[in-house]
Write an enzyme that holds these catalytic residues in place. Structure first.
Site, PDB file in Angstrom:
ATOM      1  CG  ASP A  23       0.060   0.100   2.453  1.00 43.67           C
ATOM      2  OD1 ASP A  23       1.130  -0.202   2.696  1.00 43.67           O
ATOM      3  OD2 ASP A  23       0.122   1.170   3.325  1.00 43.67           O
ATOM      4  CD  GLU A  24      -1.054   4.729   3.559  1.00 42.63           C
ATOM      5  OE1 GLU A  24      -2.359   4.783   4.093  1.00 42.63           O
ATOM      6  OE2 GLU A  24       0.364   4.931   4.026  1.00 42.63           O
TER       7      GLU A  24
END
Length: 897
Positions: A564-565
């Protein structure tokens, strides 16, 4: 997966700006600058350079105060950052005696990057992550005893909670030992057992301190408002002795006398072994039930039934015997936990009931982040007991992130030798930078790791409780701890002239000039996905972890990549430029490298017989055709931002979606809307137990009818089929008959620095999470596979269903207050004792709690605490608080106006 408090607008606008540009006070971009000390040219000659004794004195006598001035944006906010939003903080520094030295600096953690400042004696620079530096400017002339100097800074977004400020400001000088400024150290409130920060001045202004902006409709939960909210549940009176949490699929109260177990229970084992149910029996013993040959007969048996889900059971309680029949050992285990749920502490009577039960979701999980701030083995073992008590079966253990690596990997000792602790080492050869207010002590409670033996003890305990441990070492973003450790390894072996070993597991391209900022404002936290050494590292780690699991008979069958991210990395990496040139047929640009990484690692795991799991933003850009057949998706996009659409998209790939909506399942968020409540709030300002109870995870968009967004404004959830101009699907309902795999709660630990704080955040919300994961509520609105657009104006959740939900909540709340919180007390769990609702009516104090059954205390100004039994006459200022079952701990006190 996890946005920081200040990252919300970045996410919603898809804008990621570098955190150290375009500002007079943001000049440092890399680690080498951390060790540089400012030596202004025009400081008066009377100031000598600080020595170690001066640093020690500064740490002892400098009184720091953190005062939020306002959240109201002004023309002084940087319009190019945070969508023009900023808040102002005044830091004040008072010297208790003369300080006449120069060449010292202060390092402090501030989650929201400082964008500008005002001071005639100091300057502020953002270093990396949340770490900032205060340096002396040319205008610094020293401190006179009693003198106060101030520094005003502006930071991105807002500050709505007193826990946004972080502890342990560090003072140091060139080549001197760093010290923590004593006034910024956290303290423990003796009545609540929670960490507090005395240097932070209270947030008191409803406009300047409590609101984001003029459109923020959040209501401060005062004692008076809480009293009104609690009224309905306190007016509800019903015998809840037969109530079980989580609610069984079917429970029938039978006629006849209750079962008297004062003499204990006598076990008839039939075809069940003691090993299969030992922890459940231990819990019953802890609750006061004895096992002996003279007790009430209880029979355990297993009966295979292919029509029943694993863990299903039948429980029968009569005055003469108790019987538990499980479809497997887990079923018998669950039946025993339901027997414990029938027990009211202090009573030896069990109601006569027949229970037929099975789980709603196959996946019933909780994530615990031990990477940001470590939580020790004892904490995890205690949590496993409570997971088993409430029939939860998946522990997602977040072991690696930017701020720490928490699992011993025998073949790569640097991971824990260096990256398991944060202290003050600018070169990061012995520890990571002191992010998140870690201070200077590498042995403090926020630091640490699980040895192989520790981790295997956790695995064995989990297996005994029918809980699967799913480890997660986040990658390729959120990987600064690993990147830093492997860089230290590189330096070690290069110094030994062993280049092959130095580069074997290197995770970053040393010639990469890419300037980027992660969501948490790191500029160096991403594994380079174009280097073969990165994949060799991942493979080595996974082989070690798999072997650790196999040694104790808890196979590693699922691993959470994270994924993620990841934003902005690799663009100017020579390694990636060469890689893209070699793979231009299948990878068009650097924007596709993240998807390439996830696809490659997922298939690498499949070759090791490990199923891949990841957060939804790491998976939604992959090509399903390039992924293994089994993929777990944690759907974490906020519901108020149409989060159901991405969840439905990936579910329609026939991937296993685990609902992880931050609007309700992020237990690091505040429990109530009050600046004194712990937590971030980027997706929701309050998540209390009732909100978790009210969740309908099978039907995500329906919540637009009765929930609000993060600023308590209405929103609309569009779950209809929508096509773009080219006829491609933009979003669509779930395919007919599809359902989610399960539900997971999240405890991120950025500001949960102690075990008590972590348990406070988890419980009792965790019990409502278990209720929703195990039991499908009769009042829940069925999912509409034809698609629908929900809002406050629609009425899928009818008045009749709402009334049914409310009655179910009343029973649940009374059961918590009467039975379950007492059991948490007995289990040594530091749960959140509720704040008390109170109101003065005609000179009399009226008080209540959200969980009837808990004791309440009150005091008038200057007087001792007294037990509240019924409305009582009071005069002047009054405070109220609740008391736990054991009488040794208290809830946060509230003033009654």
């Amino acid at each position: 997966m996890k946005l920081s408090t200040v990252a919300l607008t970045l996410f919603s606008l898809s804008v990621l700006s570098a955190c150290s540009d375009n500002s007079q006070n943001e000049s440092m971009q890399n680690k080498t600058e951390l060790s540089d000390q400012v030596a202004p040219a025009n400081v008066p000659e009377t100031l000598q350079s600080a020595g170690q004794a001066d640093i020690d004195l500064l740490a002892a006598v400098l009184d720091v105060k953190y005062r939020l001035v306002t959240n109201e944006p002004s023309v002084k906010c940087d319009k190019d950052k945070a969508n023009g939003a900023c808040f102002e903080v005044e830091l004040s520094f008072t010297a208790k005696q003369d300080i006449k030295v120069k060449d010292w600096s202060i390092y402090f953690s501030q989650i929201s990057p400082v964008q500008s400042f005002e001071s005639d004696w100091a300057q502020v620079s953002h270093l990396n992550g949340d770490l900032h530096k205060i340096s002396l400017s040319e205008g610094f002339t020293g401190f006179m005893a009693g003198e106060t100097k101030t520094l005003l800074f502006r930071a991105n977004f807002w500050s709505l909670s007193e826990t946004d400020a972080l502890p342990n400001y560090i003072v140091t000088g060139d080549n001197l030992t760093a010290r923590v400024i004593a006034s910024t150290k956290p303290m423990i409130n003796p009545e609540t057992g929670l960490e507090v920060l005395p240097y932070v001045e209270p947030y008191t202004d409803e406009v300047k301190h409590f609101k984001r902006d003029a459109n923020d409709k959040t209501v401060w939960l005062t004692a008076e408002r809480l009293y009104e909210r609690n009224a309905a549940v306190n007016e509800h009176a019903q015998d809840i002795s037969s109530h079980i949490i989580p609610t069984p699929k079917q429970l029938v109260e039978t006629t006849g006398k209750p079962a008297d177990i004062s003499a204990g229970l006598s076990i008839n084992w039939e075809n069940v072994s003691q090993e299969e149910v030992a922890p459940a029996l231990e819990r019953l013993t802890s609750l006061g039930i004895n096992f002996n040959n003279n007790g009430l007969p209880i029979t355990f048996s297993k009966k295979r039934d292919g029509s029943k889900k694993p863990g299903s059971y039948l429980l029968s309680v009569t005055a003469t015997e108790i019987s538990i029949v499980g479809v497997d050992g887990n079923g018998v285990f669950n039946g025993l936990q339901s027997l414990a749920a029938l027990l009211t502490p202090g009573s030896a009577l069990l109601p006569a009931v027949t229970v037929e039960d099975e789980p709603h979701y196959e996946f019933r999980g909780i994530l615990v982040d031990v990477a940001r701030n470590f939580h020790d083995k004892a904490f995890i073992l205690k949590l496993l007991d409570q997971m088993a008590a409430y029939k939860m079966n998946k522990l997602h253990l977040h072991l690696g992130d930017d701020e720490g690596w928490r699992l011993e990997i025998p073949s790569l000792p640097e991971l824990t030798e260096i990256a398991s602790k944060r202290c003050f080492d600018p070169e990061e050869t012995t520890c990571l930078l002191p992010q998140l207010g870690a201070g200077v002590d590498p042995e403090s409670g926020v630091n640490g790791y699980y040895s192989v033996a520790d981790y295997q003890e956790i695995l064995v305990a989990a297996k005994q409780r029918y809980i699967q441990v799913i480890p997660s070492l986040d990658m390729p973003g959120h990987s600064r701890a690993a990147v830093t450790a492997m860089n230290a390894r590189y330096k070690k072996y290069m110094a030994l002239e062993q280049e092959d070993k130095a580069t074997e597991f290197l995770l970053h391209d040393q010639d990469d000039k890419t300037v980027y900022s992660s969501v948490q404002y790191y500029n160096d936290n991403t594994i380079n996905v174009c280097m073969e050494s990165s994949y060799k590292f991942i493979e080595q780690v996974m082989k070690d972890v798999k072997a650790i699991h196999a040694e104790v008979g808890h196979p590693l069958t699922r691993y959470h990549i994270g994924a993620d991210e990841t934003a902005g990395a690799w663009v100017d990496s020579p390694a990636c430029q060469s890689f893209l040139a070699e793979h231009k047929a299948e990878i068009a640009s650097s924007k596709e490298l993240g998807a390439y990484f996830v696809e490659r690692v997922s298939n690498m795991l499949a070759e090791l017989d490990i199923e891949a799991a990841a957060w939804i933003d790491g998976l939604e850009h992959t090509n399903p055709e390039n992924m293994p057949p089994v993929v777990q998706v944690n759907a974490w996009h906020p519901l108020a931002w149409q989060g159901h659409q991405s969840a439905h998209k990936l579910a329609n790939y026939n991937w296993q979606v685990v609902v992880s909506s931050p609007d309700v399942t992020y237990f690091d968020f505040p429990y109530e809307a009050d600046p004194k409540e712990h937590g971030y709030y980027w997706a929701a300002r309050q998540i209390n137990t009732r909100k978790m109870f009210n969740f309908m995870p099978d039907n995500l968009p329906v919540h637009a009818e009765f929930w609000l967004d993060r600023a308590d404004n209405q929103y609309e959830a569009d779950d209809t089929l929508q096509l773009d101009e080219q006829g491609k699907v933009k979003h669509a309902p779930l395919n007919k008959g599809l359902t989610f795999l399960g539900l997971q709660g999240q405890l991120w630990s950025e500001n949960a620095r102690t075990e008590n704080t972590a348990e406070y955040k988890l419980f009792p919300r965790f019990i409502a999470l278990a209720e929703r994961a195990w039991h499908q509520a009769d009042w829940a609105v069925p999912y509409n596979y034809d698609g629908f657009k929900y809002s406050k104006e629609t009425n899928a959740f009818t008045a009749e269903l709402r009334a049914q939900r409310d009655q179910a909540w009343f029973n649940f709340a009374h059961t918590l207050g009467t039975k379950e919180l007492a059991k948490l007390d007995i289990g040594g769990v530091h749960f959140r004792i509720p704040t008390v609702g109170a109101k003065v009516i005609d000179g009399q104090l009226h008080a209540n709690t959200a969980f009837p059954g808990l004791a309440i205390e009150y005091r008038e100004q200057g007087k001792p605490w007294l037990r509240y039994e019924q409305p009582v006459a009071v005069d002047g200022e009054v405070e109220v608080r609740s008391v736990n079952y054991l009488g040794d701990r208290f809830g946060r006190e509230l003033k009654v106006k």
